[in-house]
Design a protein around this motif. Sequence first.
Motif, PDB file in Angstrom:
ATOM      1  N   GLY A   1       0.822  -1.215   0.000  1.00  0.00           N
ATOM      2  CA  GLY A   1       0.000   0.000   0.000  1.00  0.00           C
ATOM      3  C   GLY A   1       0.850   1.256   0.000  1.00  0.00           C
ATOM      4  N   VAL A   2       1.977   1.200   0.689  1.00  0.00           N
ATOM      5  CA  VAL A   2       2.859   2.373   0.764  1.00  0.00           C
ATOM      6  C   VAL A   2       3.309   2.788  -0.633  1.00  0.00           C
ATOM      7  N   LEU A   3       3.744   1.803  -1.395  1.00  0.00           N
ATOM      8  CA  LEU A   3       4.229   2.113  -2.743  1.00  0.00           C
ATOM      9  C   LEU A   3       3.121   2.664  -3.620  1.00  0.00           C
ATOM     10  N   ILE A   4       1.940   2.058  -3.479  1.00  0.00           N
ATOM     11  CA  ILE A   4       0.816   2.539  -4.299  1.00  0.00           C
ATOM     12  C   ILE A   4       0.488   3.989  -3.950  1.00  0.00           C
ATOM     13  N   GLN A   5       0.501   4.304  -2.660  1.00  0.00           N
ATOM     14  CA  GLN A   5       0.242   5.686  -2.242  1.00  0.00           C
ATOM     15  C   GLN A   5       1.306   6.625  -2.820  1.00  0.00           C
ATOM     16  N   ILE A   6       2.568   6.168  -2.792  1.00  0.00           N
ATOM     17  CA  ILE A   6       3.656   7.020  -3.308  1.00  0.00           C
ATOM     18  C   ILE A   6       3.460   7.298  -4.793  1.00  0.00           C
ATOM     19  N   LEU A   7       3.177   6.231  -5.545  1.00  0.00           N
ATOM     20  CA  LEU A   7       2.982   6.411  -6.984  1.00  0.00           C
ATOM     21  C   LEU A   7       1.808   7.335  -7.259  1.00  0.00           C
ATOM     22  N   LEU A   8       0.732   7.084  -6.548  1.00  0.00           N
ATOM     23  CA  LEU A   8      -0.472   7.893  -6.743  1.00  0.00           C
ATOM     24  C   LEU A   8      -0.179   9.366  -6.461  1.00  0.00           C
ATOM     25  N   CYS A   9       0.444   9.609  -5.317  1.00  0.00           N
ATOM     26  CA  CYS A   9       0.723  10.989  -4.926  1.00  0.00           C
ATOM     27  C   CYS A   9       1.665  11.676  -5.919  1.00  0.00           C
ATOM     28  N   CYS A  10       2.694  10.954  -6.338  1.00  0.00           N
ATOM     29  CA  CYS A  10       3.655  11.566  -7.255  1.00  0.00           C
ATOM     30  C   CYS A  10       2.991  11.925  -8.585  1.00  0.00           C
ATOM     31  N   LEU A  11       2.170  11.025  -9.062  1.00  0.00           N
ATOM     32  CA  LEU A  11       1.474  11.286 -10.319  1.00  0.00           C
ATOM     33  C   LEU A  11       0.597  12.521 -10.201  1.00  0.00           C
ATOM     34  N   VAL A  12      -0.197  12.556  -9.153  1.00  0.00           N
ATOM     35  CA  VAL A  12      -1.090  13.700  -8.952  1.00  0.00           C
ATOM     36  C   VAL A  12      -0.263  14.979  -8.779  1.00  0.00           C
ATOM     37  N   ALA A  13       0.845  14.863  -8.065  1.00  0.00           N
ATOM     38  CA  ALA A  13       1.661  16.052  -7.801  1.00  0.00           C
ATOM     39  C   ALA A  13       2.223  16.636  -9.092  1.00  0.00           C
ATOM     40  N   VAL A  14       2.739  15.756  -9.945  1.00  0.00           N
ATOM     41  CA  VAL A  14       3.321  16.252 -11.195  1.00  0.00           C
ATOM     42  C   VAL A  14       2.248  16.900 -12.055  1.00  0.00           C
ATOM     43  N   LEU A  15       1.093  16.267 -12.128  1.00  0.00           N
ATOM     44  CA  LEU A  15      -0.005  16.843 -12.912  1.00  0.00           C
ATOM     45  C   LEU A  15      -0.423  18.199 -12.334  1.00  0.00           C
ATOM     46  N   THR A  16      -0.589  18.248 -11.028  1.00  0.00           N
ATOM     47  CA  THR A  16      -1.011  19.492 -10.400  1.00  0.00           C
ATOM     48  C   THR A  16       0.021  20.582 -10.624  1.00  0.00           C
ATOM     49  N   GLU A  17       1.273  20.207 -10.441  1.00  0.00           N
ATOM     50  CA  GLU A  17       2.358  21.169 -10.634  1.00  0.00           C
ATOM     51  C   GLU A  17       2.340  21.722 -12.057  1.00  0.00           C
ATOM     52  N   ALA A  18       2.184  20.810 -13.023  1.00  0.00           N
ATOM     53  CA  ALA A  18       2.189  21.226 -14.425  1.00  0.00           C
ATOM     54  C   ALA A  18       1.038  22.185 -14.699  1.00  0.00           C
TER      55      ALA A  18
END
Lengths: 867, 353
Positions: free
Chosen positions: B42-59
């Motif tokens: 679950g930790v890894l899934i949360q990390i991937l999810l958060c990173c993806l959302v973060a990059v999109l939001t940042e962009a």
Amino acid sequence: MAHSLLEKIKSGVLWDFPGGVHPPERKSMSITDSVDTLPLTDYYYVPLKQHIGVYSELRVKVGDKVKKGQALTFSNHNMAVPVHAPTSGEIIEIGEHVSSHASGIPEKTVTIKSDGLDESIELQPQSHFHTQSKESIIKALQEAGITGLGGAGFPTHVKQQAQDIEYLLINGVECEPYITADDMLMRNYADEIVHGIEVLAHLLEPKLVVIAIEDNKPEAIAALDEACKDKQQFIVRKIPTKYPAGGEKQLIQVLTGKQVPKGSPPAALGIVSQNVGTCYAIYKAIYTGEPLIERIVTITGENLDKPQNVWARIGTPVEHLLNTAGYHPEDINAQKLVMGGPMMGFNLHSAQVPVTKSTNCIIAPTQQELPPAPPEKACIRCSDCADACPASLLPQQLYWHSSAKEYDKAQDLNLFDCIECGACAFVCPSDIPLVQYYRQAKAEIRQAEVEQEKAEQAKKRFEARAERLEKEKEARLAKHKKAAENRKKAMQSDPSAQDKVAAALARVQAKKAEQTENNTDSAQSTVKSKAEQAIELAKAKRLAKQGETKTSEEFSNTNDNENASDNKSKAQAAIERAKAKRLAKQAAQAQAENTEADANITGAQNTTDAQSDTKADTKSVAKAAIERAKAKRLAKQAAQTQAENTEADANTTGAQNTTDAQPDTKSVAQAAIERAKAKRLAKQNAQAQAENTEADANTTGAQNTTDAQSDTKADTKSVAKAAIERAKAKPLAKEAQQIQTEHDEANASEPKLEENNDKSLQAASSASDTKAKAQAAIAKAKARRQQSDDNAEMNNATQATHEHVDISSDNKAKARAAIERAKARRQQAEQQTNEAASVEENDHDSEQKVRIKAAIAKAKAKREQGQ
Amino acid sequence: MSFKLASSPHTRKNNKTGNVMLQVGIACIPGIATQVYYFGMGVLIQILLCCLVAVLTEAICLKLRNRPIKHYLDDNSAVLSALLLAICLPPLAPWWVATIGTIFAIALVKHAFGGLGQNIFNPAMAGYVVLLISFPLSMTSWLPAASLIQYDLSITDTLYTIFTGYTTQGYSVSQLIADIDGFTMATPLDAVKTGITAGYTSDEILAGNLFDNGSGIGWMQVNIAYLLGGLYLLKTKFIKWQIPVSFIASLTFFCLLAQGVSTDTVAPVWIHLTSGATMLAAFFILTDPVSASTTNKGRLVYGALVGFFVFAIRTWGGYPDAVAFAVLLANMCVPLIDYYTQPRVYGHTEVNK
């Protein structure tokens, strides 16, 4: 304490300075066995100022033949050091040439065309300096043009004048990457350097001489160790390599553990530091007599075939150095030249930039070597910059404030303690050109300071002037008050005055009766003429504004003249002129603000002030005349404005001017001119009135003529009537007194008003010219009506009464009569308006148009004048 | 010849912001690995999810702010913020929790304040606090260490749980985290807090099977892993020593002080140091340069302040762990701290005030 410090230093203790960085050194590239002398080139460009201090005066001119070592400038100031001809030849130009400065801004430069002979002047060595006075040695250093060769270019002889020096620090640190000029000098000329240091030591008599060299130059350390081995007092100190250890302040901290107090020179700590290159130049100057005309310059960079150090004459264009070293740029479109090191050096704008006394290195790097700065990213406040800062500043906070232009905050964070070493920008992970921000902030702060100083000076000047003007104004007012009182006294002592008043009262009564019959409504026409009046007013305002601009310009001129000239009369005249203008201007403004009557009177009055003042000064009659004319013009403007608005005022002014002008016997001719002008004015206004209200002026004039004549024809009936009027007027007068207390602002106009009346009366009775009488009468009438136009006519009318009562209780009757007259006038004015209504519409319009046209033409003329 | 012009210095250290962020992320790897080991994928899934959302939001934010997108995405700051937030989320927290938290952290906490470098608050912690306040149930449903859990969770189960709320067998998160008796199993800090509130002494609480004579199965190991990562960062000088040292010292100091006063009602020092997010905070969260103090002395003050807040909130506050709140509170003090901790400038006799 100092003793123990000396011991510590002797025993080899070193201190550290905060921060610092270790950029890649890349020094080995330009290290060679020896230092060659650069061959002569055709042209040398010697900038006149290559030091910190003042400009030195030129002592040669274009076309002069100079010899090598010949001084081109004087050294007639302590902070001025001369520059010398680097070789023999002819001066072909003295003008602007691209400077060896980051800005590249052209500076005054002597261009010498070499004759190829390299003939030297006769040199005068002073190798037996021990036997000579320190003054003569210091003078010799100055004459030899020696400045700090480390970079800043501070005149060396100035540093050598310091007293009570404990430590002489010799800076052979050379902490900037790439540069090896000092290294090569120390390796090859250690003995000469030590001789130079001996001269310095002789001058300063320090307890200890420390020669500091970074530990990345072992050969240089060895050479100097060898040269100093017999010198007890000299210590060669190896210091850790860390940029910017070679900065004067940092070196002092490293060697002594002390920090130079802010705002003081190192001499305050008993320390003087000199660069090794400077020591060599001193050796040359003292031992051989040769002034500073050449120095070692490192030419390095990967775009060069043969990076090396050369002895280059001051004034040699960089291009010549590059060619010698084999410059082959890899990319012709991305060439970059750095003068100085990669940390603090600057890019050259042109290869024609000359070598100066402070030039230690030319770098011709490739793109990979010193790549262009990548685009700046966001600061993440990592404060690596703070850790790198040798001055313990907070570079990132300075950056925030500098980039936000919050310069006060940047200054609070000691922006000016930044030495621009570039360590912060070097470490910045976000590639922010921090130093650039600081430079910009510093420049803007300095600029603002200069401007603020200017503004303060201007303010002081302005305040001094305002004070002076105020004093003069007070003096003038006092004078006029006195004059007015004298006139009042004269009036009181004239027994005929009372009779006149009585007669006038009678006439007023008659008129009143007549008017009541003719009183018809004329609203329509009034409205129309009001609109036109408004247009006129607007125009007049614009005129007044133009006048304002012009006068303010003239005024400043006047002010200048006044300061410069010692001719008192002229000055006075000028002051008066200026005042008259300003006051007239005020008057115009005041009108614009619809306090028409008051302002105009003030304007007129002050115009008169100006006149009488200038007239009193017989020496400046001519000038005064001109001024008067100008004042008249302004008054006229004002008068016209008013005339168009409330007709009467201008006449008052005109009449008043006339009256004023007459008593002045010295300027009868001018008075006549004035009179003529006033008449013309009066006529204009009279015409205007006529057009507007059908011979208003004539009626009034006629009536007033009768006024004047009726002195001799005392009518008994009118006397009786006057008595009745008196009775009626009494309660009015009381009321008026009350109102007056409530209307302070009205007081100001009172005496003036009265003055006008008095003058008019005087004029009427004394002048033989009937026309003048008529005019005066008109003026009187106008003054009255002006009063009535001014918001509360009752108030005004009774003010006059009040005034009279104040002066003399005997004159009550006269005062009452005046009230009655005023009332009568008002009614008459109403009647006139009614009459105006009966004038045919077309006729009226066309007349108005003519007037408007005239006003426009006038306005245009004025504007042209103003321009 | 024409020459390029630039301002000095003409040479630069090759240490870029993007690299700094990347190194910090790399140093998290031991900690993350340990977390995965004890708490599942679950930790890894949360990390991937958060990173993806973060990059999109940042962009999107960069686009809206008219900034060059790639130039700023390269600084890796958004990814690092997302990573730190994800580490703090319960491994089985629903996907929308991670998404909302990340969007909040990037868009509001960072870009609304002017982007990287301008934010007052630590984005990851601000995002965490918003989630904790908004979705307390999801945010406190920490999965117990794998050895304590009754069910085996495959990666599919984890994915299902995160995105649908139920495992493939249909268990809900609350069922998963319940013990054999059906009671919700708490995190060690939770257990300490509820235990002390219920009147147990700290010794009695620590005797429970949750602690296994340590500071809680899994939690201690995770903390030690983050400590190791932190030491790597210290060694490579990507972070400065002042904040971690003063934070740990301060937490220890207050803990010992309180224990001296009342031994039984205060968790022992090792619980404080090796439980919850202590080590993660010390080396990865507090050292966020943007929201921390910028002077060296100030960093000492800042770390000490957070240490105090952490101890105070853990002991007397309403939440079992307190790092996020403590960090935000300390963030607010930073301008003041910076102002009063300026270094003495060269040649000045006293510190500028």
